[in-house]
Structure formats: C-alpha cells, structure tokens
Design a protein around this motif. Structure first.
Motif, mmCIF file in Angstrom:
data_model
loop_
_atom_site.group_PDB
_atom_site.id
_atom_site.type_symbol
_atom_site.label_atom_id
_atom_site.label_comp_id
_atom_site.label_asym_id
_atom_site.label_seq_id
_atom_site.Cartn_x
_atom_site.Cartn_y
_atom_site.Cartn_z
ATOM 1 N N VAL A 224 0.813 -1.224 0.000
ATOM 2 C CA VAL A 224 0.000 0.000 0.000
ATOM 3 C C VAL A 224 0.845 1.272 0.000
ATOM 4 C CG1 VAL A 224 -1.943 -1.133 1.133
ATOM 5 C CG2 VAL A 224 -0.191 0.016 2.530
ATOM 6 N N GLY A 225 2.161 1.144 0.102
ATOM 7 C CA GLY A 225 3.021 2.324 0.111
ATOM 8 C C GLY A 225 2.921 3.119 1.399
ATOM 9 N N LEU A 226 3.054 2.422 2.525
ATOM 10 C CA LEU A 226 2.970 3.062 3.843
ATOM 11 C C LEU A 226 4.301 2.915 4.561
ATOM 12 C CD1 LEU A 226 1.300 4.329 6.224
ATOM 13 C CD2 LEU A 226 0.778 1.958 6.917
ATOM 14 N N ALA A 227 4.817 4.025 5.089
ATOM 15 C CA ALA A 227 6.066 4.007 5.859
ATOM 16 C C ALA A 227 5.762 4.163 7.342
ATOM 17 C CB ALA A 227 6.988 5.136 5.400
ATOM 18 N N TRP A 228 6.536 3.481 8.161
ATOM 19 C CA TRP A 228 6.415 3.590 9.620
ATOM 20 C C TRP A 228 7.776 3.956 10.160
ATOM 21 C CZ3 TRP A 228 5.146 -1.010 13.436
ATOM 22 C CH2 TRP A 228 4.809 -0.480 14.696
#
Length: 299
Positions: A224-228
């Motif tokens: 989903v193209g999510l960075a943490w």
C-alpha cells in the motif's frame, strides 16, 4: 612516590620497597592516603576519579589484567550500565568490592583503549550482558554497539559462542533482534506481528520512479506504500537532525507516501493506541492509488 604510581594509585608492596614500612597507618581516618583494595593505596584522601578506580582495580587483579564488561564498553564509547569493574586475568582470580575478576584461558586479544588495556568491543559487550538481568538493557547495549559500528552481529555471535557461560541473554537478544536495530524496533516488530498487518519490510531503501532515494523507513508496507518511522526524541535534539527529519518527511509527501511516526515511549506504554493508528493508516493507504515508488537493493 607519585612517579612510581599509576595516577596516584600504588601497591603496598611498592611503597614498602620505597621505604614506607607501614603504609596502612597513613590510610587511617584523617590520614593523607586511603586504601582502595587489599594491597592497593591511593596517595590522597579525597574521592578517587573513575580512572583511579580502574587503575586500582587493575593493580589489585595483578599482572596481565585487562578490562572487559561495562567499563570496557564505556571506554569503547558504548552506553553500558553498571558500576562494577570487570577484569580478566591469566592466573588466579581474586576480587573485592565492586571488582569482578575472572580467569581467562587463553587470554583474549586486547589493546590500549582510552589509556587502559581492554578487550575488543565485541567481547566487552558480551561480558557486560552476562552481568545484566534485563533483556531491554541488553538489547539497548547490543543495538548501540552495532549502530555505532563498534561490533557486527557476527562478531557478537562469535564471542557468545566462544564464551557460552552466562551468555544465554545476549544470544537470545541477538536472535530476537535479527536485523532490528533498537529496542523500539523490536517492539515494533512484535506489534506488527500481533495485529497481523501485511508483513512489512524493515530498514529497506525506497526510491521514486526516477530512481531518486526517498528514505529508509524503519518499516515499509510495500503493498500500500505506507512508511512507519520510530522516531526517538533523542535523535532530534540537534538542529541538523531536526532538519534531516523535516527533509525526509517532505520527500515522503512529494512521493505521495503516507507515513506513521511513533515515539518509542508511546510504542512501549500505549501499544494498543499505536496499533489503532497503524491499522487506520494502512486502511487509508490502501484506499488510494499506490504511489509509484519501489524498494531498491543496496549497491
């Protein structure tokens, strides 16, 4: 006498060879000297410095003694806890007070580190962890050693295999950390597994469609193209660190990447709240077109 001493620390036998028949009389209350260890005298009656404490410990331990454990870690520039002074000796080991002496056969390689003979950083970290009871404290020390380039996971694992007595904690920490680089990242991995989100990539480099590097997030949900990012306040006290964080977040925004930023303390103290935020962010990222970014392999 001071010229025959080490930082003002000297053995009673050396004092006697210099003509001081009863050095302990000068160590009595109100006297000019003080007793540091059996057979070891400090040539003043004020509080000893840490270097004087270390010098006294090495004299007490005897010829060939070298530093290891927490004190050696600090000499290597690592944030080890513990006030004890741990030394390795080639012969009979005799400790006293906060001095831990341990016979080593064969003696490990050592070098002058900050003015004292000390084992390698890897050996020092493993021996320091042997004195710890807290997994968090051991993880923090191991992570710092790796992050600061003093050790590699392989060198630490090799030391733990060579010196297995009392190394269960450090071996467990190394196994659990895997590629994790901090206590916070370990906690983040545990939380990610527990809430059963898409298994993220850890510490991978992200680039845009033109190949320009965007960032290296702590965790990356590629579908989903999510960075943490696990952002500790400790890394943002300096102006340059703060500027780097702002620039990183601007690159995320320009690339259309959603990013969740979490403080380690909040991850530790309020994991359920962090879990809710991460789930919502993942859902929001999934609801919009995935940005044109990709993982790039290190060169």
């Amino acid at each position: 006498m001071r010229e025959r001493s080490d930082l003002g620390v000297i053995t009673a036998s050396t004092l006697k060879s210099l003509g001081v028949a009863n050095p302990w009389r000068r160590c009595e209350p109100g006297g000019p000297w003080q007793r540091m260890h059996p057979g070891v005298v400090l040539l003043h009656n004020g509080p000893p410095t840490r270097d004087q404490q270390v010098a006294a410990a090495l004299l007490r331990a005897g010829p060939g003694a070298v530093l290891t454990g927490a004190e050696a870690c600090r000499r290597h520039g690592l944030p080890a806890s513990g006030t004890e002074i741990h030394v390795l000796v080639p012969g009979r080991a005799v400790g006293s007070g906060a001095l831990i002496t341990e016979r080593a056969s064969p003696m490990p390689p050592f070098a002058d580190v900050d003015g004292f003979p000390a084992v390698s950083a890897s050996r020092a970290v493993v021996d320091a962890c042997r004195q710890l009871r807290s997994a968090d404290a051991a993880t923090a020390l191991v992570a710092a050693a790796i992050q600061r380039g003093r050790c590699t996971p392989e060198s630490l694992a090799a030391e733990a295999r060579t010196n297995r007595y009392g190394t269960k904690l450090v071996r467990t920490v190394l196994k659990e950390l895997g590629r994790a680089e901090s206590v916070a990242e370990r906690d983040a991995r545990r939380l990610s597994r527990r809430i059963r989100l898409t298994t993220p990539h850890w510490n991978v480099t992200i680039a845009d469609s033109d190949g320009l590097i965007i960032a290296r997030p702590d965790a990356w949900f590629d579908d989903v193209g999510l960075a943490w990012e696990i952002d500790s306040k400790a890394f943002h006290y300096g102006v340059r660190d703060y500027e780097r964080t702002l620039a990183r977040n601007s690159r995320y925004a320009a690339a259309g990447i959603l990013v969740v930023q979490t403080l380690p303390a909040r991850l530790r103290d309020k994991p359920e709240a962090v879990a809710r935020e991460l789930r919502k962010a993942h859902a929001a990222a999934a609801a919009r077109p995935r940005p044109l970014v990709r993982i790039v392999e290190p060169t």
